[in-house]
Motif scaffolding. Sequence first.
Motif, PDB file in Angstrom:
ATOM      1  N   VAL A 102      38.960  37.582  36.828  1.00 52.83           N
ATOM      2  CA  VAL A 102      38.048  37.040  37.842  1.00 52.83           C
ATOM      3  C   VAL A 102      38.477  35.623  38.208  1.00 52.83           C
ATOM      4  CG1 VAL A 102      35.653  36.454  38.364  1.00 52.83           C
ATOM      5  CG2 VAL A 102      36.152  38.476  36.987  1.00 52.83           C
ATOM      6  N   ARG A 103      38.828  34.854  37.195  1.00 51.14           N
ATOM      7  CA  ARG A 103      39.263  33.473  37.470  1.00 51.14           C
ATOM      8  C   ARG A 103      40.543  33.462  38.307  1.00 51.14           C
ATOM      9  NH1 ARG A 103      36.450  29.401  35.475  1.00 51.14           N
ATOM     10  NH2 ARG A 103      34.936  29.922  33.870  1.00 51.14           N
ATOM     11  N   VAL A 105      41.259  35.433  40.651  1.00 48.87           N
ATOM     12  CA  VAL A 105      40.859  35.628  42.058  1.00 48.87           C
ATOM     13  C   VAL A 105      40.187  34.366  42.601  1.00 48.87           C
ATOM     14  CG1 VAL A 105      39.372  36.963  43.603  1.00 48.87           C
ATOM     15  CG2 VAL A 105      40.538  38.098  41.703  1.00 48.87           C
ATOM     16  N   VAL A 106      39.358  33.758  41.756  1.00 47.78           N
ATOM     17  CA  VAL A 106      38.463  32.704  42.242  1.00 47.78           C
ATOM     18  C   VAL A 106      39.118  31.320  42.280  1.00 47.78           C
ATOM     19  CG1 VAL A 106      36.414  31.392  41.542  1.00 47.78           C
ATOM     20  CG2 VAL A 106      36.326  33.887  41.602  1.00 47.78           C
ATOM     21  N   GLU A 107      39.943  31.025  41.276  1.00 46.64           N
ATOM     22  CA  GLU A 107      40.374  29.628  41.113  1.00 46.64           C
ATOM     23  C   GLU A 107      41.431  29.185  42.114  1.00 46.64           C
ATOM     24  OE1 GLU A 107      41.441  28.912  37.046  1.00 46.64           O
ATOM     25  OE2 GLU A 107      39.351  28.824  36.445  1.00 46.64           O
ATOM     26  N   ARG A 108      41.360  27.907  42.390  1.00 41.28           N
ATOM     27  CA  ARG A 108      42.312  27.270  43.290  1.00 41.28           C
ATOM     28  C   ARG A 108      43.625  27.076  42.535  1.00 41.28           C
ATOM     29  NH1 ARG A 108      39.026  23.382  44.453  1.00 41.28           N
ATOM     30  NH2 ARG A 108      39.657  22.028  42.784  1.00 41.28           N
ATOM     31  N   ILE A 163      40.550  43.328  48.114  1.00 44.02           N
ATOM     32  CA  ILE A 163      40.937  41.979  48.544  1.00 44.02           C
ATOM     33  C   ILE A 163      42.273  41.591  47.902  1.00 44.02           C
ATOM     34  CG2 ILE A 163      38.586  41.166  48.965  1.00 44.02           C
ATOM     35  CD1 ILE A 163      38.583  39.894  46.213  1.00 44.02           C
ATOM     36  N   VAL A 164      42.985  40.711  48.579  1.00 36.93           N
ATOM     37  CA  VAL A 164      44.257  40.223  48.014  1.00 36.93           C
ATOM     38  C   VAL A 164      44.068  38.748  47.677  1.00 36.93           C
ATOM     39  CG1 VAL A 164      46.736  39.966  48.361  1.00 36.93           C
ATOM     40  CG2 VAL A 164      45.502  41.819  49.496  1.00 36.93           C
ATOM     41  N   ALA A 166      44.639  34.858  46.765  1.00 32.89           N
ATOM     42  CA  ALA A 166      45.591  33.942  47.403  1.00 32.89           C
ATOM     43  C   ALA A 166      46.920  33.893  46.647  1.00 32.89           C
ATOM     44  CB  ALA A 166      44.970  32.549  47.477  1.00 32.89           C
TER      45      ALA A 166
END
Lengths: 384, 480
Positions: A102-103, A105-108, A163-164, A166
């Motif tokens: 999950v991180r 996908v989420v983290e910058r 979803i892909v 970043a």
Amino acid sequence: MCNKRLIDWVVIVPLLAIIAAPGLIQTAFEVRNRERPGVFEVFDRAPTARNLHDFERDLERSSLVLRVLRPWVQYGRFRLLADPGEKAVAGRDGWLFYEPGVRFVVERRSEPWQPGRAAIDAIRAFRDELQARGIVLYVVPVPGKESVYPDQLAWRATDAGVIVPARTAWLFDELRRHGIAAIDLFTVFRQLRGGRVHASPLYLAQDTHWSPQGAQLAAHAVAERILRSGAIALGNRRYRARTAAVDRVGDLVLMLQSPAIEAFVSPERVLCRQVLEPDSDVPYHDEPAAEVLVLGDSFLRIYERDEPGSAGFLAQLASELQAPVASIVNDGGGATLVRQELARRPNLLKNKRVVIWEFAERDLRDALDGWHIVSLDRSNSIPR
Amino acid sequence: MVFTTSLFVFYFLPLVLALYFSLLEACRRLGASDRACSLVLNAVLVCASYVFYGWWEPWFVLLMLGVTAINYLCARVASRPSVDPRRKARATRLAILASLGTLGFFKYAPFLEQNLNDLLSWFGVERAPVLALSLPIGISFYVFHALSYTIDIERRTAAPVRSGLDFACYIAFFPQLVAGPIIRYNTVAEQLVHRTVSAERFRSGIVLFVLGFAKKILLANPMGRVADAAFGAQSPGALDAWFGAVAFSIQIYFDFAGYSDMAIGLARMIGFEFPRNFNAPYQSQSITDFWRRWHISLSTFLRDYLYIPLGGNRRGPIRTYVNLLVVMLLGGLWHGANWTYVVWGAYHGVLLALERYHGKRGFWLGMPRGIRVCGTLVLVLVSWVFFRAASLHDALIYLAAMCGQSSAGPAWLALPSLLYTRTSLAVMAVAGVVLAWPVQAHDWSREITGSRAMLIHPLFCLALLVMISQSFNPFLYFQF
């Protein structure tokens, strides 16, 4: 006055008992078992920061009280707050997700993104070495469950479809820029899902891995792409198949390390397509001399070497290609460890025309042992 | 060592308490004098403190010993009745320079080098390698303790310590060693020699410790996970960004106030009485009020050892504003070697100066109390963004997200799974109630009734159970 004194003792004595009990119980237990109390081990080690932290960790791991209580605390948190602890994230309808996934996908990502650069360098070097031997490399980043089922993870993604992340989009761009063949399973899964939870989900609800259907679909897509490229021709071994049912307790449930939770959560029943050797009931098995070598992590292991066996990605790929494949599988080691093992077994490259390299997309950030350039000529590796 | 670990709670603390009180009892039975008794007990505390501190990195103890020795010796020279004033000034300057030099070298040298590199690179100068130093934990705190002693001695507001052991105990005292509160020497000078140990004080100390422990484990840690997710996210939406900022506000308060409560509680158990470090800061009605309630030991330290020596408010309004700004800038920099802390300090300095400028005429004071509290809270919340962000660039992006300037990418879709969990919502609700509660832990722990006593044990058990099941256990103020 007397009342105040009583309160003093009512507060103090139990609190002191609570803090003293675990250490005393542990020591008594060890003495009773004729063991040296673990707490004295601190005197056996040189007082370095590392030794002291190791001692602290060992003391905590060996603590009888903590070992008994911890699973029950996990269970309580799971039941009362739907809190699966630090390694998992609770989704909808009882789905669990791997927290690092999950991180991912989420983290910058930071700029410049060193792990990503190291991954590209390692992939390029590997491609070049294989190319020099006349072997074609196909890179297969496997989507995380979070990417394929974001709708099961968060309400905001109800209509998102696949979803892909970043980082993964960046990887595909870089691979394209460097002319490295990559197989995009995101598009394959997106086409099948169409934004809804399919009747046969492509991933298991309480596991980090794909379902038998997911593995089968991925194998089909990979085989189609390789055959279309002409790198190898369709074989002539007509494998048979039969259906096998397996009850699996998901790895995310096992990560919670609580037998009470394992007992509470029902195992998932999955129907697998078990591949059999032609004209026999013997399950499919790899052949080291095959034209195709597959490297990868636990996404290759599930259903193949786990129950029911010969029903995972490798067997499905062989079935699609109508030819056996060779493989190197290392749990969590899809980034570097599989290539290091290949470097130690150079004979495996004999007769090969295609190498398929599978790794989980989150390895771009969390690869076990990082991304190293591995020389196939010498079994040394250059840390990046 | 960290207070909220099994090692500390189940081994270190019971062992130190057992040793301390056995020796106290032995001293009493042997009829030892108060002084002899306090020397023995201080020796126990010094040894325990060095073990506690050395657990992170044993050589850090040597550095602390060096700071201790130089301040002790210089203050000894400066406190001689017949000392030449110039020699006294030299000794004091040497101690201050050595202490601040140590702090500056370990904490700010890499930062300065980095910035110098950036500056020189504009002129085409090649970048030099930056020193890779590990920051000794709590160095900002114990250097301030040492400075407080040296300056108090120089100002003759405190009598010099009677022995090096007392001084080592003051500097290294494990409850407040790594994250404060900053205890000034003249606050504890007397207690280092004579202190009262009683069941009532022990009870109130252990209750305060439990309350601090529960704040840290049950409220700060879960909010920390939420704040980490929000501040690390690729593209948080406005709601996510505000939720993350609120979570961080809760985390930093309960983390630090919880640590202070534990420290004050532990000290109280063994006979020391420290002043409170927090007083409901999120109920402040202005930024000035906030700084009277937040990290009180730091703000009073900066007031007495920096703001007043700079002239305070005695040299006209302009100089007062400048002084406020300088003090807050340095206060920000004290928190860490990063431009984010400088901006955080400057932000507070400007707000303090503005409030000082408006004085009692300001329209703000005419507003209802609720609006003033909420307004102050929002201003503080915004300041925490600079405090929490990894860089100024990240802080600006985050503030933009709070204003609704972010894109809806895959990260935005998945982010709610890490933010709006049942645990985080429940913890935030409980934290809200605790923050609004009129009675503070410091006072609550002093007046223990039967019903309060019954609450403490389950609370401690719950916090311990949660502690053993979580590995996420950062202490924000350790890095300072």
